[in-house]
Design an enzyme around this catalytic site. Structure first.
Site, short mmCIF file in Angstrom:
data_model
loop_
_atom_site.label_atom_id
_atom_site.label_comp_id
_atom_site.label_asym_id
_atom_site.label_seq_id
_atom_site.Cartn_x
_atom_site.Cartn_y
_atom_site.Cartn_z
CG HIS A 66 -6.37 130.74 76.36
ND1 HIS A 66 -5.52 130.69 75.13
CD2 HIS A 66 -6.73 129.41 77.03
CE1 HIS A 66 -5.29 129.11 75.40
NE2 HIS A 66 -6.06 128.53 76.40
CG ASP A 83 -4.91 125.12 75.93
OD1 ASP A 83 -4.26 126.23 76.24
OD2 ASP A 83 -5.02 124.23 76.63
#
Length: 292
Positions: free
Chosen positions: A272, A107
């Site tokens: 994620h 991320d």
């Protein structure tokens, strides 16, 4: 810090005039630096780091502006530019005795890792990026109503003041939203770790917003300059990500290959937070990268 990774030693390392990073270091062998994402801290790597530490020196910092690292005020666009944060990482590794190192980021940490690979190719030997696109491409693939999935990017791109006020007023609800909707296996983030993520994020609203604001401004400028100059990642690169290309209508592997000629691209079925949801998959991909 209420929660620490077992078997890792903690220290604070000065990387800039007014910035020291909180860092966990464990294991021995060739160095691997792991950079966390949003809204997390270095703790997201706890499973992966423990495995890699069997035969590598594993370095897990909190990025500037996050966790227990320093959070300088946003003096200008450069304070939280990924170029600045990448320089932090290179300075950290050097302070720990490593001129060259492998680098993996998730991320936000992946954006820092990519910038480090572009700016410091002599230092970054291998690079892995988890569930993200390079900054310039991230904005390019967001169109119309589908872009609502990334509403937080647009909120935190606004000038200083409003986003900090809105998020600060309901910080746990805001940050907790992403921990909930981005996770396919809620058990992967146990209550004590979730509480630490929320506490750390609640205490870092201005710097987290500044990090995102930079990615809507100066980080895009830096990427555009590199693209125009034909700069690419010279080291072996591994990317693991969800199938966002299918969801948003682009070829994710092709996007990455434009930046990374020596690319291995993997689609994961995990959510994620894959380093917590599918640590064995991440470890396998990182070990394969380290052996290339």
């Amino acid at each position: 810090m209420a929660y620490a990774m077992p078997g890792f030693d903690y220290q604070r390392v000065t990387v800039d005039d007014d910035v020291a990073l909180n860092v966990a270091v464990g294991g021995s062998g060739s160095p691997v630096v792991l950079l966390h994402g949003f809204p997390q801290t270095h703790l997201m790597w706890r499973h992966v780091a423990a495995d890699l530490a069997a035969d590598h020196t594993v370095i897990c910092p909190d990025l500037r502006g996050y966790g227990a690292s320093d959070k300088p005020a946003e003096r200008d666009a450069h304070t939280y530019a990924k170029r600045t944060m990448a320089a932090d990482v290179v300075a950290l590794a050097r302070a720990l005795g490593h001129e060259r190192f492998a680098l993996a980021g998730h991320d936000r940490g992946a954006l820092v890792a990519v910038r480090a690979g572009l700016d410091h190719p002599q230092a970054v030997t291998r690079l892995a990026a988890l569930d993200v696109l390079p900054t310039l491409d991230m904005w390019d693939v967001l169109h119309g109503a589908q872009a609502a999935v990334a509403f937080h990017l647009y909120l935190m791109a606004q000038p200083p003041g409003l986003p900090e006020q809105l998020i600060g007023a309901s910080a746990d609800a805001f940050f907790g939203h992403f921990l909930d909707v981005w996770t396919r296996d809620p058990q992967a983030i146990p209550p004590q770790v979730r509480a630490e993520y929320l506490r750390a994020s609640r205490e870092a609203v201005p710097s987290i917003v500044a990090d995102y604001r930079a990615s809507a401004g100066i980080d895009v400028e830096h990427d555009r300059v590199d693209r125009a100059a034909g700069r690419r990642l010279a080291m072996p690169v591994t990317v693991i990500q969800q199938d966002w290309g299918a969801a948003l209508g682009y070829d994710a592997a092709a996007v990455w290959r434009a930046w990374a000629p020596d690319l291995r691209h993997h689609i994961t079925s995990a959510g994620h937070f894959l380093a917590e949801e599918a640590p064995a998959e991440v470890v396998g991909a990182l070990r394969e990268l380290l052996d290339r």
